[in-house]
Design a protein around this motif. Structure first.
Motif, PDB file in Angstrom:
ATOM      1  N   UNK A  24       9.973 -43.541   6.906  1.00  0.00           N
ATOM      2  CA  UNK A  24      10.516 -44.804   7.417  1.00  0.00           C
ATOM      3  C   UNK A  24      12.007 -44.706   7.717  1.00  0.00           C
ATOM      4  N   UNK A  25      12.661 -43.648   7.271  1.00  0.00           N
ATOM      5  CA  UNK A  25      14.100 -43.511   7.519  1.00  0.00           C
ATOM      6  C   UNK A  25      14.413 -43.353   9.009  1.00  0.00           C
ATOM      7  N   UNK A  26      13.393 -43.065   9.821  1.00  0.00           N
ATOM      8  CA  UNK A  26      13.617 -42.853  11.249  1.00  0.00           C
ATOM      9  C   UNK A  26      13.205 -44.075  12.082  1.00  0.00           C
ATOM     10  N   UNK A  27      13.026 -45.197  11.415  1.00  0.00           N
ATOM     11  CA  UNK A  27      12.510 -46.403  12.055  1.00  0.00           C
ATOM     12  C   UNK A  27      13.441 -46.983  13.123  1.00  0.00           C
ATOM     13  N   UNK A  28      14.748 -46.819  12.958  1.00  0.00           N
ATOM     14  CA  UNK A  28      15.685 -47.487  13.864  1.00  0.00           C
ATOM     15  C   UNK A  28      15.535 -47.022  15.306  1.00  0.00           C
ATOM     16  N   UNK A  29      15.112 -45.790  15.529  1.00  0.00           N
ATOM     17  CA  UNK A  29      14.940 -45.309  16.907  1.00  0.00           C
ATOM     18  C   UNK A  29      13.851 -46.108  17.619  1.00  0.00           C
ATOM     19  N   UNK A  30      12.753 -46.365  16.934  1.00  0.00           N
ATOM     20  CA  UNK A  30      11.653 -47.115  17.544  1.00  0.00           C
ATOM     21  C   UNK A  30      12.033 -48.579  17.734  1.00  0.00           C
ATOM     22  N   UNK A  46      14.068 -38.662  20.712  1.00  0.00           N
ATOM     23  CA  UNK A  46      13.465 -38.283  21.992  1.00  0.00           C
ATOM     24  C   UNK A  46      12.146 -39.017  22.222  1.00  0.00           C
ATOM     25  N   UNK A  47      11.322 -39.134  21.180  1.00  0.00           N
ATOM     26  CA  UNK A  47      10.008 -39.769  21.310  1.00  0.00           C
ATOM     27  C   UNK A  47      10.148 -41.239  21.695  1.00  0.00           C
ATOM     28  N   UNK A  48      11.023 -41.962  21.008  1.00  0.00           N
ATOM     29  CA  UNK A  48      11.192 -43.390  21.281  1.00  0.00           C
ATOM     30  C   UNK A  48      11.773 -43.616  22.669  1.00  0.00           C
ATOM     31  N   UNK A  49      12.756 -42.820  23.044  1.00  0.00           N
ATOM     32  CA  UNK A  49      13.388 -42.974  24.356  1.00  0.00           C
ATOM     33  C   UNK A  49      12.393 -42.692  25.479  1.00  0.00           C
ATOM     34  N   UNK A  87       5.804 -48.006  12.566  1.00  0.00           N
ATOM     35  CA  UNK A  87       6.925 -48.925  12.739  1.00  0.00           C
ATOM     36  C   UNK A  87       6.619 -49.838  13.924  1.00  0.00           C
ATOM     37  N   UNK A  88       6.651 -51.151  13.678  1.00  0.00           N
ATOM     38  CA  UNK A  88       6.378 -52.120  14.743  1.00  0.00           C
ATOM     39  C   UNK A  88       7.579 -53.056  14.871  1.00  0.00           C
ATOM     40  N   UNK A  89       8.349 -52.957  15.951  1.00  0.00           N
ATOM     41  CA  UNK A  89       9.482 -53.871  16.138  1.00  0.00           C
ATOM     42  C   UNK A  89       9.004 -55.322  16.255  1.00  0.00           C
ATOM     43  N   UNK A  90       9.843 -56.255  15.746  1.00  0.00           N
ATOM     44  CA  UNK A  90       9.486 -57.678  15.782  1.00  0.00           C
ATOM     45  C   UNK A  90      10.652 -58.532  16.275  1.00  0.00           C
ATOM     46  N   UNK A  91      11.294 -58.094  17.315  1.00  0.00           N
ATOM     47  CA  UNK A  91      12.365 -58.885  17.902  1.00  0.00           C
ATOM     48  C   UNK A  91      13.511 -59.101  16.933  1.00  0.00           C
TER      49      UNK A  91
END
Length: 513
Positions: free
Chosen positions: A287-293, A262-265, A328-332
């Motif tokens: 870190x197990x919840x990283x994929x949502x972000x 919910x937070x990421x969306x 968690x910082x996405x990097x493309x």
């Protein structure tokens, strides 16, 4: 270590810790040295590096302060090690004559930097013949071998000869086994799959403290009522930038997964979002919840509070939670940058993992009930504590986490959280705060490009070349590669306690399938 039989004690040093560097970024030079010397005895302290040996000589010569430790000379009372040479202790360099006058009860011979020519132990031999206790500090194994006894400085003790055997699993096999155990305990298949995924993800990333080794405890808490397998999280509020979720004492992973999604969306839609989770249980590795972000291309921050197991700087009693922070910082197209750490010097689970394997822990990881550094991992559950990391700066990070994830998100603080091992029949009632920020709301900064500049700058700070692991997520990347190639190790004690069999788990001791 005990002194030679039949001889009066000359010198005892207990739990000596010496560090250098600014508070919060100290480098340990001596990690918990304990050594005793009897009158007329020569004991060698063999150091693997000269810097540590020099630090020991300087402390015993009164030229350097130790962070922790006590010293007893002759029959005197124990005293804290301080920057003043103790009465009755003389320090000489190898190759120099002993000082004249009355013989000293203790002579420290510095054989790491001889006065001239090859190191010479003659002063040590002469002092011992005169009835002094001699501490011979050296980096040379041949010189150390000439002593009556040898104590190795900073060399961890060897694990027990009969080290606990392990079974190795592929990621898929370990996940299937964990799901099977949870389903057998009455957990729904979908929920069991989620919990198993979070646990196995921690193992695959090398964080065994948060892996399937927790499963026996989870099952025990299920049986005793501390975890309600059927609990359905409920939203107390959903509208606006802040949402509040009541976990209702169920599996922590269930509420955490819902909150992260919910937070990421919401952040991807509005630029900024926060989800508070209260009334929860252990959620595993943050870190197990990283994929949502990553999927929504937003920067995520997760904070968690837990029951008391951490001591404030200089304290001995555990009064703070070993709280956790994860970014968690996405990097493309690249792996995301993940920063995940506990506010204690080390996660409590890492100490229990060492206890599981019958291995000692570094003296900087744990203090006993008297606040003394210890290498015995069993002390954690005897009332010991993990020191907060980084002194008072680390305490500041812990307080920030308590305010955000505890007071704001959960209306609680870690001293009020129930410890999951000590109270298996009660929900922990811990809380988490999930935050997410969309780079697009900040004008789409070149996140990947600037992180590359940052990582290159860090690497350039090593004149001899950056070590293989010099940034967050690099250690986890190596662990994941090892898990793919060699499987995930699980102590056989855990395998047996869960009742897993080779047919069911595809586990083979010493190999992976």
């Amino acid at each position: 270590m005990t002194e030679a039989a039949g001889r009066p004690p000359a010198l005892s040093v207990a739990d000596l810790i010496v560090a250098e560097g600014p508070e919060g970024a100290e480098r340990i030079l001596i990690a918990g040295l304990t050594v005793g010397v009897a009158a007329g005895e020569i004991v060698a302290v063999h150091a693997d590096d000269r810097e540590a040996a020099d630090a020991l000589v300087q402390v015993l010569d009164g030229r350097r302060r130790a962070q922790y430790g006590a010293m007893t000379v002759g029959g005197s009372r124990p005293r804290r090690v301080a920057p003043a040479r103790p009465a009755g202790v003389g320090v000489v360099r190898a190759g120099q004559p002993l000082p004249g006058g009355d013989p000293r009860p203790v002579v420290v011979v510095d054989a790491t930097r001889p006065a001239a020519g090859a190191p010479d132990t003659a002063p040590a031999q002469a002092a011992a013949r005169g009835g002094s206790g001699v501490l011979l500090v050296t980096t040379d194994p041949d010189i150390a071998a000439a002593a009556d006894r040898v104590v190795h400085l900073n060399r961890p003790p060897k694990p027990p000869a009969a080290a606990e055997p392990e079974a190795r699993f592929s990621v898929a096999a370990l996940t299937d086994a964990a799901v099977g155990s949870l389903v057998d305990a009455g957990v729904g298949a979908e929920r069991a799959t989620l919990v198993a995924r979070v646990l196995v993800d921690a193992d695959a990333r090398g964080h065994f403290s948060h892996g399937v080794g927790l499963l026996p405890m989870y099952l025990d808490r299920l049986a005793q009522g501390g975890i309600d397998a059927a609990a359905e999280p409920a939203w107390n509020s959903e509208d606006g930038p802040v949402a509040v979720l009541d976990a209702r004492g169920g599996f922590g992973q269930v509420a955490a997964e819902l909150a992260a999604a919910r937070c990421a969306e919401r952040a991807a839609e509005t630029g900024l979002a926060a989800v508070a989770v209260r009334g929860n249980n252990h959620i595993g590795m943050l870190a197990a919840y990283r994929d949502h972000f990553v999927r929504h291309d937003v920067v995520g921050l997760v904070l968690n509070i837990s029951g008391p197991s951490v001591a404030a700087p200089g304290a001995g009693r555990p009064t703070l939670g070993n709280d956790a922070v994860c970014m968690v910082v996405p990097r493309g197209e690249h792996r995301p940058l993940v920063v995940d750490f506990a506010t204690g010097t080390v996660a409590s689970g890492k100490i229990r993992h060492a206890a599981h394997r019958g291995e000692p822990v570094p003296a900087t990881w744990l203090v006993d009930r008297q606040g003394r550094p210890t290498t015995d991992p069993e002390e954690l559950d005897r009332g010991g504590a993990v020191p907060v990391f980084g002194g008072h700066k680390g305490l500041g990070v812990a307080v920030i986490t308590e305010v955000l994830a505890g007071i704001l998100a959960g209306h609680t603080v870690s001293p009020l959280v129930h410890k999951q091992r000590a109270e298996p029949d009660r929900a922990m009632d811990c809380s988490q705060l999930f935050l997410a920020l969309s780079p697009s709301a900040f004008g789409d900064p070149p996140v990947d490009e600037l992180l590359t500049v940052l990582s290159n700058a860090v690497a350039a700070g090593y004149p001899q070349g950056a070590p293989r692991v010099h940034l967050p997520e690099q250690q986890e990347e190596l662990a994941e590669a090892a898990a793919r190639d060699d499987g995930i190790p699980v102590p056989l004690a855990v395998v047996e306690r869960l009742g897993w069999t080779a047919d069911r788990t595809a586990a083979v001791p010493g190999g992976a399938r």
